[in-house]
Design an enzyme around this catalytic site. Structure first.
Site, short mmCIF file in Angstrom:
data_model
loop_
_atom_site.label_atom_id
_atom_site.label_comp_id
_atom_site.label_asym_id
_atom_site.label_seq_id
_atom_site.Cartn_x
_atom_site.Cartn_y
_atom_site.Cartn_z
N LYS A 290 34.10 33.29 31.17
CA LYS A 290 35.18 33.05 31.70
C LYS A 290 35.87 31.71 31.34
O LYS A 290 35.04 30.88 31.05
CB LYS A 290 35.41 33.41 33.06
CG LYS A 290 34.97 34.56 33.62
CD LYS A 290 34.98 35.00 35.07
CE LYS A 290 34.66 36.36 35.38
NZ LYS A 290 34.84 36.67 36.77
N TYR B 7 40.29 44.78 33.95
CA TYR B 7 40.28 44.81 35.24
C TYR B 7 40.71 45.89 36.07
O TYR B 7 40.08 46.09 37.27
CB TYR B 7 40.46 43.37 35.89
CG TYR B 7 39.73 42.22 35.65
CD1 TYR B 7 38.56 42.23 35.96
CD2 TYR B 7 40.12 40.95 34.66
CE1 TYR B 7 37.53 41.11 36.07
CE2 TYR B 7 39.13 40.06 34.68
CZ TYR B 7 37.79 40.05 35.23
OH TYR B 7 36.95 39.09 35.15
N ARG C 11 23.05 42.10 35.21
CA ARG C 11 23.68 41.88 36.41
C ARG C 11 22.86 41.23 37.17
O ARG C 11 23.33 40.53 38.12
CB ARG C 11 24.06 43.24 36.94
CG ARG C 11 25.38 43.94 36.36
CD ARG C 11 26.79 43.19 36.56
NE ARG C 11 27.09 43.45 38.21
CZ ARG C 11 28.21 43.27 38.68
NH1 ARG C 11 29.28 42.85 37.68
NH2 ARG C 11 28.64 43.49 39.71
N THR D 265 29.03 38.46 43.04
CA THR D 265 30.27 38.13 42.75
C THR D 265 30.73 36.76 43.05
O THR D 265 31.40 35.86 42.43
CB THR D 265 31.30 39.23 43.13
OG1 THR D 265 30.97 40.59 42.51
CG2 THR D 265 32.65 39.05 42.35
N ARG E 176 25.57 32.83 38.43
CA ARG E 176 26.55 32.32 39.37
C ARG E 176 26.04 31.42 40.16
O ARG E 176 26.90 30.61 40.86
CB ARG E 176 27.17 33.60 39.89
CG ARG E 176 28.16 34.32 38.69
CD ARG E 176 28.64 36.01 39.41
NE ARG E 176 29.84 36.34 38.58
CZ ARG E 176 29.94 37.53 38.78
NH1 ARG E 176 29.29 38.43 39.54
NH2 ARG E 176 30.74 38.08 37.81
N ASN F 121 33.65 32.22 38.62
CA ASN F 121 31.98 32.43 38.78
C ASN F 121 31.69 32.59 37.46
O ASN F 121 30.52 33.51 37.01
CB ASN F 121 32.08 33.86 39.56
CG ASN F 121 32.58 35.01 39.20
OD1 ASN F 121 33.28 35.09 38.19
ND2 ASN F 121 32.65 36.04 40.02
N HIS G 210 31.37 37.41 33.22
CA HIS G 210 31.75 38.81 33.66
C HIS G 210 30.63 39.42 32.98
O HIS G 210 30.18 39.30 31.81
CB HIS G 210 33.10 39.29 33.28
CG HIS G 210 32.97 40.63 33.15
ND1 HIS G 210 33.42 41.50 34.16
CD2 HIS G 210 32.46 41.83 32.12
CE1 HIS G 210 33.18 42.97 34.00
NE2 HIS G 210 32.63 42.83 32.68
N GLU H 278 34.05 49.02 28.31
CA GLU H 278 34.46 47.77 28.06
C GLU H 278 34.21 47.20 26.66
O GLU H 278 34.83 46.46 26.22
CB GLU H 278 33.78 46.91 29.15
CG GLU H 278 34.00 46.72 30.35
CD GLU H 278 33.47 45.87 31.34
OE1 GLU H 278 33.87 45.85 32.50
OE2 GLU H 278 32.24 45.46 31.08
N1 UDP Z 1 37.44 38.20 42.30
C1 UDP Z 1 38.17 37.62 43.33
N2 UDP Z 1 38.21 37.48 44.55
C2 UDP Z 1 37.55 38.80 44.98
C3 UDP Z 1 36.95 39.66 44.33
C4 UDP Z 1 37.04 39.83 42.82
O1 UDP Z 1 38.47 36.63 42.62
O2 UDP Z 1 37.75 39.06 46.32
C5 UDP Z 1 37.39 38.16 41.04
C6 UDP Z 1 36.06 37.49 40.43
O3 UDP Z 1 36.18 36.51 39.45
C7 UDP Z 1 35.17 38.81 40.03
C8 UDP Z 1 36.27 39.48 39.38
O4 UDP Z 1 37.57 39.24 40.11
O5 UDP Z 1 34.24 38.42 39.16
C9 UDP Z 1 36.18 41.05 39.10
O6 UDP Z 1 35.69 41.55 40.51
P1 UDP Z 1 34.50 42.52 40.79
O7 UDP Z 1 34.46 43.20 42.24
O8 UDP Z 1 34.81 43.70 39.66
O9 UDP Z 1 33.36 41.81 40.70
P2 UDP Z 1 32.07 41.47 39.33
O10 UDP Z 1 31.68 42.91 38.97
O11 UDP Z 1 32.72 40.40 38.52
O12 UDP Z 1 30.92 40.95 40.02
MG MG Z 2 33.31 44.35 38.20
#
Ligand code: UDP
Ligand code: MG
Length: 168
Positions: free
Chosen positions: A9, A49, A91, A97, A108, A128, A131, A142
């Site tokens: 990111k 997204y 992951r 997240t 992260r 964070n 991705h 993706e």
């Molecule tokens: N995100 C955020 N606030 C939230 C949930 C998600 O800012 O409450 C952002 C964060 O950068 C995250 C991305 O949106 O990595 C995608 O969210 P997802 O739930 O898919 O989490 P990830 O798969 O990235 O762990």
């Molecule tokens: Mg996600």
């Protein structure tokens, strides 16, 4: 072999820490089969997204729009990694997240500490670093969204003998 889609990111690119993080994946034996820097468009991020990741549906408009804006703070680096059960293991290396909840030792957890609340209070997506595809079906969608087939490379690494039958 599985493939997973990684995106560094803008916060990772602007902080100049992508090399250290790529090293973690190389050290674990994942094969980089594609990599490019790009300035993502709103439409591409929308597909990534929401069309694939259902973030707008799951979290609502405000978080969704903040996240898309944060992903346009600078260029990103998209990458495809290949390896045994790559999606789940990557992951695990990436961590939870919300950086506050991400365990030490994860990407992260080691490179960020902030909370959802702090990010939301300034209209930003939580920074964070990276991705990574959440599951195999998301990974497939993706990868074909961000890369064409001709951008995915085939070559042998020195790790491969350890994952293949012994030569007689
Ligand atoms: N995100 C955020 N606030 C939230 C949930 C998600 O800012 O409450 C952002 C964060 O950068 C995250 C991305 O949106 O990595 C995608 O969210 P997802 O739930 O898919 O989490 P990830 O798969 O990235 O762990
Ligand atoms: Mg996600």
């Amino acid at each position: 072999m599985e493939r997973s889609l990684i995106i560094f990111k803008p916060d990772a690119v602007l902080r100049g820490i992508i090399g250290e993080i790529i090293t973690r994946f190389e050290r674990a034996g994942f094969k980089i089969i594609a990599m490019k820097m790009l300035q993502p468009s709103y439409d591409d991020l929308f597909t990534h997204y929401e069309g694939i990741g259902t973030l707008k549906t799951r979290k609502g408009d405000e978080i969704f729009e903040s996240q898309l804006a944060s992903m346009q703070d600078g260029p990103v680096i998209a990458m495809v990694l290949e390896g045994v059960e790559a999606v789940e293991t990557i992951r695990k290396m990436v961590g939870a997240t919300e950086p506050k909840s991400a365990a030490p030792g994860t990407i992260r957890g080691d490179y960020a500490h902030v909370t959802y609340g702090a990010a939301a209070s300034v209209g930003r997506g939580v920074a964070n670093i990276i991705h990574a595809s959440a599951d195999l079906s998301e990974a497939k969608k993706e990868i074909s969204h961000w890369f064409s087939d001709s951008e995915l490379h085939t070559y042998d690494t020195v790790h491969q003998p350890f994952t293949q039958p012994r030569k007689k």
